[in-house]
Motif scaffolding. Structure first.
Motif, PDB file in Angstrom:
ATOM      1  N   GLY A 167       0.798  -1.221   0.000  1.00  9.17           N
ATOM      2  CA  GLY A 167       0.000   0.000   0.000  1.00  9.17           C
ATOM      3  C   GLY A 167       0.829   1.269   0.000  1.00  9.17           C
ATOM      4  O   GLY A 167       0.294   2.355   0.233  1.00  9.17           O
ATOM      5  N   GLU A 168       2.144   1.169  -0.301  1.00  9.73           N
ATOM      6  CA  GLU A 168       3.029   2.325  -0.272  1.00  9.73           C
ATOM      7  C   GLU A 168       3.338   2.796  -1.686  1.00  9.73           C
ATOM      8  O   GLU A 168       3.408   1.994  -2.621  1.00  9.73           O
ATOM      9  CB  GLU A 168       4.344   1.972   0.434  1.00  9.73           C
ATOM     10  CG  GLU A 168       4.185   1.504   1.860  1.00  9.73           C
ATOM     11  CD  GLU A 168       5.471   0.953   2.420  1.00  9.73           C
ATOM     12  OE1 GLU A 168       5.732   1.174   3.623  1.00  9.73           O
ATOM     13  OE2 GLU A 168       6.223   0.298   1.676  1.00  9.73           O
ATOM     14  N   CYS A 169       3.538   4.099  -1.830  1.00  5.49           N
ATOM     15  CA  CYS A 169       3.983   4.685  -3.089  1.00  5.49           C
ATOM     16  C   CYS A 169       5.409   5.174  -2.915  1.00  5.49           C
ATOM     17  O   CYS A 169       5.739   5.821  -1.923  1.00  5.49           O
ATOM     18  CB  CYS A 169       3.080   5.842  -3.497  1.00  5.49           C
ATOM     19  SG  CYS A 169       1.392   5.336  -3.880  1.00  5.49           S
ATOM     20  N   LYS A 170       6.260   4.861  -3.876  1.00  6.35           N
ATOM     21  CA  LYS A 170       7.680   5.183  -3.777  1.00  6.35           C
ATOM     22  C   LYS A 170       8.069   6.193  -4.858  1.00  6.35           C
ATOM     23  O   LYS A 170       7.619   6.101  -6.009  1.00  6.35           O
ATOM     24  CB  LYS A 170       8.525   3.926  -3.959  1.00  6.35           C
ATOM     25  CG  LYS A 170       8.163   2.760  -3.042  1.00  6.35           C
ATOM     26  CD  LYS A 170       8.704   2.963  -1.651  1.00  6.35           C
ATOM     27  CE  LYS A 170       8.563   1.685  -0.832  1.00  6.35           C
ATOM     28  NZ  LYS A 170       9.115   1.835   0.511  1.00  6.35           N
ATOM     29  N   PRO A 171       8.949   7.154  -4.532  1.00  7.97           N
ATOM     30  CA  PRO A 171       9.458   8.065  -5.560  1.00  7.97           C
ATOM     31  C   PRO A 171      10.462   7.353  -6.464  1.00  7.97           C
ATOM     32  O   PRO A 171      11.081   6.364  -6.068  1.00  7.97           O
ATOM     33  CB  PRO A 171      10.124   9.172  -4.742  1.00  7.97           C
ATOM     34  CG  PRO A 171      10.549   8.488  -3.478  1.00  7.97           C
ATOM     35  CD  PRO A 171       9.500   7.450  -3.198  1.00  7.97           C
ATOM     36  N   ARG A 436      -6.143  22.256  -0.455  1.00  8.98           N
ATOM     37  CA  ARG A 436      -6.587  22.067   0.919  1.00  8.98           C
ATOM     38  C   ARG A 436      -6.303  20.635   1.364  1.00  8.98           C
ATOM     39  O   ARG A 436      -6.566  19.681   0.628  1.00  8.98           O
ATOM     40  CB  ARG A 436      -8.084  22.363   1.050  1.00  8.98           C
ATOM     41  CG  ARG A 436      -8.452  23.826   0.840  1.00  8.98           C
ATOM     42  CD  ARG A 436      -9.959  24.002   0.882  1.00  8.98           C
ATOM     43  NE  ARG A 436     -10.345  25.384   0.694  1.00  8.98           N
ATOM     44  CZ  ARG A 436     -10.569  26.257   1.679  1.00  8.98           C
ATOM     45  NH1 ARG A 436     -10.429  25.855   2.942  1.00  8.98           N
ATOM     46  NH2 ARG A 436     -10.926  27.487   1.416  1.00  8.98           N
ATOM     47  N   LEU A 437      -5.783  20.501   2.578  1.00 10.87           N
ATOM     48  CA  LEU A 437      -5.427  19.191   3.100  1.00 10.87           C
ATOM     49  C   LEU A 437      -6.531  18.640   3.986  1.00 10.87           C
ATOM     50  O   LEU A 437      -7.171  19.376   4.752  1.00 10.87           O
ATOM     51  CB  LEU A 437      -4.126  19.276   3.903  1.00 10.87           C
ATOM     52  CG  LEU A 437      -2.879  19.721   3.129  1.00 10.87           C
ATOM     53  CD1 LEU A 437      -1.694  19.852   4.072  1.00 10.87           C
ATOM     54  CD2 LEU A 437      -2.558  18.752   2.004  1.00 10.87           C
ATOM     55  N   THR A 438      -6.735  17.340   3.882  1.00  6.24           N
ATOM     56  CA  THR A 438      -7.641  16.652   4.806  1.00  6.24           C
ATOM     57  C   THR A 438      -6.877  15.896   5.876  1.00  6.24           C
ATOM     58  O   THR A 438      -7.478  15.403   6.835  1.00  6.24           O
ATOM     59  CB  THR A 438      -8.542  15.671   4.040  1.00  6.24           C
ATOM     60  OG1 THR A 438      -7.720  14.735   3.318  1.00  6.24           O
ATOM     61  CG2 THR A 438      -9.438  16.418   3.062  1.00  6.24           C
ATOM     62  N   GLY A 439      -5.571  15.804   5.705  1.00  2.78           N
ATOM     63  CA  GLY A 439      -4.762  15.134   6.723  1.00  2.78           C
ATOM     64  C   GLY A 439      -3.282  15.388   6.507  1.00  2.78           C
ATOM     65  O   GLY A 439      -2.833  15.629   5.383  1.00  2.78           O
ATOM     66  N   PRO A 500      -7.903  14.954  -1.434  1.00  5.99           N
ATOM     67  CA  PRO A 500      -8.524  14.388  -2.638  1.00  5.99           C
ATOM     68  C   PRO A 500      -8.078  15.107  -3.905  1.00  5.99           C
ATOM     69  O   PRO A 500      -8.295  14.592  -5.009  1.00  5.99           O
ATOM     70  CB  PRO A 500     -10.025  14.569  -2.385  1.00  5.99           C
ATOM     71  CG  PRO A 500     -10.118  15.678  -1.384  1.00  5.99           C
ATOM     72  CD  PRO A 500      -8.906  15.546  -0.525  1.00  5.99           C
ATOM     73  N   LEU A 501      -7.461  16.274  -3.769  1.00  7.98           N
ATOM     74  CA  LEU A 501      -6.991  17.029  -4.931  1.00  7.98           C
ATOM     75  C   LEU A 501      -5.612  16.584  -5.399  1.00  7.98           C
ATOM     76  O   LEU A 501      -5.146  17.029  -6.452  1.00  7.98           O
ATOM     77  CB  LEU A 501      -6.963  18.522  -4.598  1.00  7.98           C
ATOM     78  CG  LEU A 501      -8.324  19.135  -4.220  1.00  7.98           C
ATOM     79  CD1 LEU A 501      -8.147  20.601  -3.840  1.00  7.98           C
ATOM     80  CD2 LEU A 501      -9.321  18.979  -5.351  1.00  7.98           C
ATOM     81  N   ILE A 502      -4.944  15.711  -4.642  1.00  8.09           N
ATOM     82  CA  ILE A 502      -3.664  15.155  -5.074  1.00  8.09           C
ATOM     83  C   ILE A 502      -3.967  13.984  -5.995  1.00  8.09           C
ATOM     84  O   ILE A 502      -4.512  12.967  -5.561  1.00  8.09           O
ATOM     85  CB  ILE A 502      -2.816  14.705  -3.869  1.00  8.09           C
ATOM     86  CG1 ILE A 502      -2.500  15.902  -2.963  1.00  8.09           C
ATOM     87  CG2 ILE A 502      -1.524  14.047  -4.339  1.00  8.09           C
ATOM     88  CD1 ILE A 502      -1.772  15.542  -1.692  1.00  8.09           C
ATOM     89  N   ASN A 507      -4.237   9.693  -3.375  1.00  7.38           N
ATOM     90  CA  ASN A 507      -4.456  11.076  -2.915  1.00  7.38           C
ATOM     91  C   ASN A 507      -3.487  11.453  -1.808  1.00  7.38           C
ATOM     92  O   ASN A 507      -3.819  12.212  -0.898  1.00  7.38           O
ATOM     93  CB  ASN A 507      -5.894  11.272  -2.428  1.00  7.38           C
ATOM     94  CG  ASN A 507      -6.914  10.910  -3.489  1.00  7.38           C
ATOM     95  OD1 ASN A 507      -7.804  10.126  -3.244  1.00  7.38           O
ATOM     96  ND2 ASN A 507      -6.778  11.485  -4.676  1.00  7.38           N
ATOM     97  N   LEU A 508      -2.281  10.947  -1.908  1.00  6.12           N
ATOM     98  CA  LEU A 508      -1.265  11.173  -0.873  1.00  6.12           C
ATOM     99  C   LEU A 508       0.059  11.529  -1.530  1.00  6.12           C
ATOM    100  O   LEU A 508       0.449  10.922  -2.530  1.00  6.12           O
ATOM    101  CB  LEU A 508      -1.125   9.925  -0.003  1.00  6.12           C
ATOM    102  CG  LEU A 508      -0.122   9.937   1.150  1.00  6.12           C
ATOM    103  CD1 LEU A 508      -0.630   9.045   2.287  1.00  6.12           C
ATOM    104  CD2 LEU A 508       1.251   9.430   0.691  1.00  6.12           C
TER     105      LEU A 508
END
Length: 650
Positions: A167-171, A436-439, A500-502, A507-508
């Motif tokens: 579940g991780e995203c890597k650069p 805008r951030l949700t978290g 959600p805008l990312i 969305n992270l």
């Protein structure tokens, strides 16, 4: 000490690079069991890992007979999560291809690749597929051949990080180019390679001017420019005039030729490349006559938002380069401070034709290292021209993620933003984002020497301020968690931004906020006293400032009083032992304190002595006095040398 390793092979080389010097590595192997070349489409274990014990600048140069190409290499800390390939037209031979590849810095890096055209490996245009890479692995995509010597141009291909099995995203990193192509010609092609800037580093304002001819620093060849957009609705202006949306190619890029400097702006982030034409290319295609030596090259330009005030770059004569240049665009107000290898003398300079307040500078350079500094931030490219070959690259740039900024404030700092903190000093992050951030999730568990070290999620963080910059709204967040470091160093503090805008990776977006930790100032002081009460005690601060400008002295004088003087003088009325504390502080809140003790004896009230003679004695004198509070004994001395001590009055 620099170490060069080819992943998946025994190839390892170590170099000692003295400060302010350049070492050229031996060529990477290209034969036998250790072959660094990327010859096929697909997954390959051929990543090149370069590590150093101190920060370095690295460039890659590929060259051969009548062929040369170079790129600036970006550090792994600048890797991103979303890229778009920006190439050129592909025309030369049936065994030459438009290409891009991605390379992973971490194991279990999963990416989604959407090629913009058919590939040599059988992938269809605009059909996404996913691959998983481990550290140092490369996945290369080659554009297919359309017919004869014409191949598909892979411009517009998208690669983004997607969640892996955990579940991780890597650069990751991306490179684009061509194994060989001609521009405005069908012959006189050249190799191209450039490391692609991640989408978050794209800007909205670019200044350009053309490359000089091989014969004159004040004569310029026509250049082609490509402007990549992520959103087809992006409004792009060229010298203030909107480029017609109808000229958008493949829903991804605009292309035009120019013979003079350009000012390219957009209402959303864009990526811009500058392309040199082939020798003897057609003037109708290039936009003007092509003069002198050189061949195709593609250079990614820095937006003004990524301008920099110091760069180091390297020029070469390989394979057959005869003339090297650096082009610099600098604010005119900073021109007098612009130094190239310590000199303010240039071969040619002129006001930028499309934006007042900027100056274009051209300098002929020699093979070797060059340093450029300026009081004002500038953008630049460097390039070399030879008989049917050329190379060029961005000479130096910032790679800031322009969708956010991070800063922090130390506790008790008097500054609006602190550039560093000190050992043991609490600080809090401040974030500014274009959405805008949700978290916000803080992940100190991934780094060392930080307290607290537990990961924390802040849900729906409150916005403390907002500001509009060039038509884009940015939101500011001040976070409630204080952190401190126990060791000196430069740290990359991982923070997840959730919104959600990312438009990538659940969305992270994981950012790495840089925190520089230095040693603190050390407090110390001297005490000058007679040892008795009612005599002035002089305190003199003698701190080890460690380079800080100390602007605060806070004394706790041990007698329920305080002072903010640097060197106070104090009278103590009662004897005893006093514990005195001095806390010093710099403007950024870095502080040090120490406590020292000293003891004072009490000065008693004067003794009122009376005397009279004693009738019963001969030559006898009687001394008498009243008891003095606090006295434990009395010593009587006469001028004839008689001394005696008694414990009481008498």
């Amino acid at each position: 000490t620099v170490r060069v390793t080819m992943v998946g092979s025994p190839f390892v080389q170590t170099y000692n690079v003295p400060a302010n010097s350049v070492v050229t590595t031996t060529p990477l192997p290209k034969a036998g069991l250790i072959d660094a070349r990327l010859l096929i489409e697909g997954l390959q274990n051929k990543g090149i890992l370069i590590t150093s014990d101190v920060p370095i600048v690295v460039y890659a140069h590929c060259y051969g007979s009548a062929s040369s190409g170079a790129t600036m290499l970006l550090p792994t800390s600048s890797y991103g999560y979303e890229y778009y390939s920006l190439n050129t037209s592909q025309v030369y031979a049936s065994d030459c291809f438009s290409w891009f590849y991605v390379v992973a810095n971490e194991n279990n890096t999963r990416v989604e690749i959407t090629p913009s055209a058919a590939t040599r490996g059988g992938r269809n245009a605009n059909v996404p597929f996913q691959v998983t890479l481990n550290r140092g692995q490369i996945f290369q995509v080659l554009g297919a051949i359309q017919s004869g010597s014409t191949g598909f141009d892979l411009t517009g291909s998208r690669v983004r990080s997607v969640p892996n099995s955990a579940g991780e995203c890597k650069p990751f990193a991306m490179f684009s180019g061509s194994s060989r192509t001609a521009i405005c010609n069908t012959t006189n092609g050249d190799y191209m390679i450039q490391q692609v800037f991640p989408y978050t580093a794209w800007g909205r304002r670019y200044l350009t001017f053309n490359t000089a001819t091989s014969t004159s620093a004040s004569q310029f060849n026509p250049n082609t420019f490509r402007v990549m957009v992520r959103d087809a609705n992006t409004v792009v202006r060229r010298n203030g005039v909107i480029i017609p949306p109808s000229s958008l190619i493949a829903n991804r890029y605009y292309q035009f030729t120019a013979t003079t400097g350009q000012y390219i702006t957009a209402d959303k982030p864009i990526l811009v490349s500058q392309i040199l034409p082939s020798t003897s290319g057609t003037a109708a295609c290039a936009g003007g006559s092509i003069v002198g030596n050189g061949d195709p090259e593609m250079i990614y330009l820095s937006p003004l938002e990524q301008a920099i005030d110091r760069i180091g770059f390297f020029n070469t004569s390989l394979q057959a380069i005869t003339r090297n240049y650096v082009n610099i665009i600098v604010p005119t107000a900073g021109l007098s401070s612009l130094l190239i290898d310590g000199s303010n003398t240039f071969n040619h300079s002129f006001p930028h034709p499309a934006l007042a307040g900027y100056t274009c500078v051209v300098k002929i350079t020699t093979p070797g290292q060059h340093i450029v500094t300026c009081d004002s931030a500038f953008t630049s490219i460097t390039y070399g021209l030879g008989s049917v070959e050329s190379y060029g690259y961005n000479a130096g740039t910032l790679i800031k993620d322009l969708s956010f900024t991070s800063s922090f404030n130390n506790q008790n700092s008097s500054l609006s933003v602190d550039s560093s903190t000190c050992i043991g000093i609490p600080f809090r992050f401040r974030l500014t984002t274009s959405y805008r951030l949700t978290g916000i999730r803080f992940k100190p568990s991934l780094i060392n020497n930080v307290t607290p070290s537990t990961d924390t999620l802040v849900s729906n963080p409150p916005i403390v301020d907002s500001i509009e910059v060039d038509g884009v709204m940015f939101y500011r967040y001040s976070l409630p968690i204080s952190y401190s470091f126990s060791q000196i160093g430069s740290y990359q503090f991982p923070i997840d931004l959730i919104s959600p805008l990312i438009e990538n990776c659940n969305n992270l977006q994981t950012i790495r906020a840089r925190v520089i930790v230095t040693d603190r100032p050390y407090s110390n002081f001297s005490i000058n006293t007679t040892g008795c009460t009612n005599s002035p005690v002089q305190f003199t601060a003698t701190p080890n400032t460690n380079g800080f400008n100390i602007n605060s002295y806070n004394w706790n004088l041990g007698n329920a009083t305080t002072s903010t003087q640097q060197n106070p003088t104090v009278n103590y009325t009662a004897g005893g032992t006093y514990n005195v504390n001095l806390r010093i502080a710099a403007p950024n809140g870095c502080m040090g304190d120490t406590t020292r003790s000293f003891t004072l004896a009490t000065i008693l009230a004067p003794v009122n002595v009376v005397w009279d003679s004693i009738a019963s004695g001969v030559n006898t004198v009687r001394f008498s006095w009243q008891a003095v509070a606090g006295a434990v004994s009395y010593q009587v001395s006469t001028d004839n040398g008689v001394t005696f001590t008694t414990p009481s009055s008498g």
